[in-house]
Design an enzyme around this catalytic site. Structure first.
Site, PDB file in Angstrom:
ATOM      1  N   LYS A 190       0.841  -1.194   0.000  1.00  0.00           N
ATOM      2  CA  LYS A 190       0.000   0.000   0.000  1.00  0.00           C
ATOM      3  C   LYS A 190       0.881   1.250   0.000  1.00  0.00           C
ATOM      4  O   LYS A 190       1.707   1.423   0.896  1.00  0.00           O
ATOM      5  CB  LYS A 190      -0.929  -0.004   1.213  1.00  0.00           C
ATOM      6  N   THR A 224      -8.910  10.110   7.688  1.00  0.00           N
ATOM      7  CA  THR A 224      -8.605   8.820   7.059  1.00  0.00           C
ATOM      8  C   THR A 224      -8.405   7.706   8.088  1.00  0.00           C
ATOM      9  O   THR A 224      -7.817   6.678   7.775  1.00  0.00           O
ATOM     10  CB  THR A 224      -7.346   8.949   6.186  1.00  0.00           C
ATOM     11  N   GLY A 226      -8.799   4.481   9.960  1.00  0.00           N
ATOM     12  CA  GLY A 226      -9.439   3.202   9.664  1.00  0.00           C
ATOM     13  C   GLY A 226      -9.279   2.706   8.245  1.00  0.00           C
ATOM     14  O   GLY A 226      -9.865   1.684   7.872  1.00  0.00           O
ATOM     15  N   THR A 227      -8.459   3.387   7.443  1.00  0.00           N
ATOM     16  CA  THR A 227      -8.361   2.998   6.037  1.00  0.00           C
ATOM     17  C   THR A 227      -7.765   1.608   5.854  1.00  0.00           C
ATOM     18  O   THR A 227      -8.216   0.847   4.997  1.00  0.00           O
ATOM     19  CB  THR A 227      -7.530   4.022   5.244  1.00  0.00           C
ATOM     20  N   GLY A 228      -6.744   1.278   6.625  1.00  0.00           N
ATOM     21  CA  GLY A 228      -6.127  -0.041   6.472  1.00  0.00           C
ATOM     22  C   GLY A 228      -7.073  -1.169   6.837  1.00  0.00           C
ATOM     23  O   GLY A 228      -7.180  -2.176   6.127  1.00  0.00           O
ATOM     24  N   CYS A 229      -7.781  -1.001   7.955  1.00  0.00           N
ATOM     25  CA  CYS A 229      -8.782  -1.993   8.367  1.00  0.00           C
ATOM     26  C   CYS A 229      -9.865  -2.129   7.308  1.00  0.00           C
ATOM     27  O   CYS A 229     -10.310  -3.238   6.978  1.00  0.00           O
ATOM     28  CB  CYS A 229      -9.422  -1.580   9.687  1.00  0.00           C
TER      29      CYS A 229
END
Length: 296
Positions: A190, A224, A226-229
């Site tokens: 990512k 932003t 919580g984007t990875g989850c």
């Protein structure tokens, strides 16, 4: 893996009405922007039935993580067996696992699963708070990554796990090779944290032979959390619905891009993405700013 089906007291008609089942194994975010809460919102938004194994409880808000308490291994095992042995799962996503003991226990449970597994190797929070003990890194490398269908590290997590520091897109292949060496079938590198690239958020999905470069516009929305989850959960939801990995990751990227675009202010710090944007319940930010990306 087992679960009641049409041959175990549930009619074929009933079974056809059950949405795909996705299990998240992760920590709780009391502020609702990341962790278990973000996972379940994402799974609902994408038409699946989300279930949870809570590995840790955090005191967390828009300003950071004020405290974290891992659950006992026995509690994590019991939650997993309770869900899987009765209901069954069609995809699993892992997030915050906190300690080496929890990493190894979860990896052992997943080793017997036939469902695809998405591993988000969470190391630190959006605010820089540690969510994984340094002593657990070797367990992630040698126990958890080998059971992953897809691993989704951000650039900081790549460095933490492999020592490879990706400073530009040219380094993504080397980063992917280093992660794949630990055994996941696919990896998404990512690029949301890539410095100096204001125009695009670029990710690389590869299994070592196929390559898929995923690009989305990058905008200045700072909300932003919580984007990875969200990305990992969206991938798991799409896999549970039967998508092959490249299609699942591409669709998940589109979903999280829209969620970032609709991210909203909450509290005094970094607000969350809007998991409900695709349901037509967005906060209005998407219409005001257009698509955005920059997942961590």
């Amino acid at each position: 893996m087992s679960g009641r089906d049409a041959g175990n007291g549930v009619t074929a008609r009933d079974a056809a009405a059950v949405p795909p089942r996705v299990l998240t194994v992760a920590g709780s975010d009391s502020g609702g922007g990341a962790g278990i809460q973000a996972d379940l919102k994402t799974m609902l938004a994408l038409g699946t039935h989300g279930m949870s194994v809570i590995t840790a409880v955090t005191a967390q808000n828009s300003l950071g993580v004020q405290g974290a308490w891992p659950l006992p291994v026995e509690a994590v095992r019991a939650q997993y067996r309770s869900v899987v042995d009765d209901i069954g799962v069609q995809a699993v996503k892992t997030g915050m696992l906190a300690s080496a003991e929890l990493v190894e226990a979860v990896a052992d449970l997943l080793a017997d699963s036939r469902a695809p597994v998405v591993v988000d190797p969470v190391g630190v929070s959006k605010h820089g708070d540690a969510l994984l003990a340094a002593s657990a890194l070797e367990s992630v490398r040698t126990k958890l990554l080998p059971v992953a269908t897809v691993a989704t590290p951000n650039l900081d997590e790549v460095t933490q796990l492999t020592g490879v520091r990706a400073r530009s897109e040219r380094d993504f292949r080397r980063a992917a090779e280093a992660v794949l060496a630990f055994g996941p079938r696919w990896v998404v590198i990512k690029g949301g944290h890539l410095a100096g690239d204001a125009g695009e958020a670029v990710d690389l999905l590869t299994d070592g032979s196929q390559e898929h470069w995923l690009r989305a516009p990058r905008y200045g929305n700072r909300h932003t959390h919580g984007t990875g989850c969200t990305l990992a959960s969206a991938i798991a939801a799409r896999l549970a619905k039967g998508d092959p990995v490249p299609r699942a990751v591409t669709a998940a990227k589109e979903y999280v891009t829209g969620a970032i675009a609709a991210g909203f202010s909450l509290g005094a710090g970094i607000g969350p993405v809007d998991h409900g944007w695709a349901l037509g319940r967005g906060s209005g930010a998407q219409a005001a700013t257009g698509p955005a990306s920059g997942e961590d």
